[in-house]
Design an enzyme around this catalytic site. Sequence first.
Site, PDB file in Angstrom:
ATOM      1  N   ASN A  14       0.871  -1.181   0.000  1.00  0.00           N
ATOM      2  CA  ASN A  14       0.000   0.000   0.000  1.00  0.00           C
ATOM      3  C   ASN A  14       0.900   1.221   0.000  1.00  0.00           C
ATOM      4  O   ASN A  14       2.083   1.120   0.314  1.00  0.00           O
ATOM      5  CB  ASN A  14      -0.958  -0.005   1.195  1.00  0.00           C
ATOM      6  N   HIS A  25       4.945   5.632  -6.505  1.00  0.00           N
ATOM      7  CA  HIS A  25       5.163   4.366  -5.811  1.00  0.00           C
ATOM      8  C   HIS A  25       6.584   4.276  -5.251  1.00  0.00           C
ATOM      9  O   HIS A  25       7.528   4.762  -5.860  1.00  0.00           O
ATOM     10  CB  HIS A  25       4.941   3.192  -6.775  1.00  0.00           C
TER      11      HIS A  25
END
Length: 164
Positions: A14, A25
């Site tokens: 996550n 990310h």
Amino acid sequence: MVADGLHVLFCGINPGLVSAATGHHFARPGNRFWPVLHASGFTPRRLAPAEQGELLRYGLGITNVVSRSTARADELTAEEYREGGRLLAEKVLRLRPRWLAVAGVTAYRAAFGDKRAQIGPQERTIGATRIWALPNPSGLNAHWTLERMAEEYGRLRAAAFADD
């Protein structure tokens, strides 16, 4: 450059707080995902998190099991993992990558209910997509060195691009 689609869809657990703040990310400075991706041969140079859009040119994609950001993955609930696994499976069926690579065997176990999964290729598939559980690149995962992680990611790279 890959012309025939997505070879590997990388999947983090996550977004951490830094990733949530930046929209990229694996954005926390101590995270080893980007250095390992390069060291394993997936990319010709080390990409920065802000360059994640470049992954597509190499036949790679990136997503998460759970979309909710937290400071630590242990803040997620079992239900969030299960629902994340369900949504991830739908995404994989839609995108049809050759491989789904889950960066964190514990997250893979929780999302897909496979308590015995180990690092490496899994027996389970999602449609025609094979699954590989990778070591979590977090700096907190100290028993996996950058070199050992690069070797494991490199095994996936060899399998994902074997037909090219």
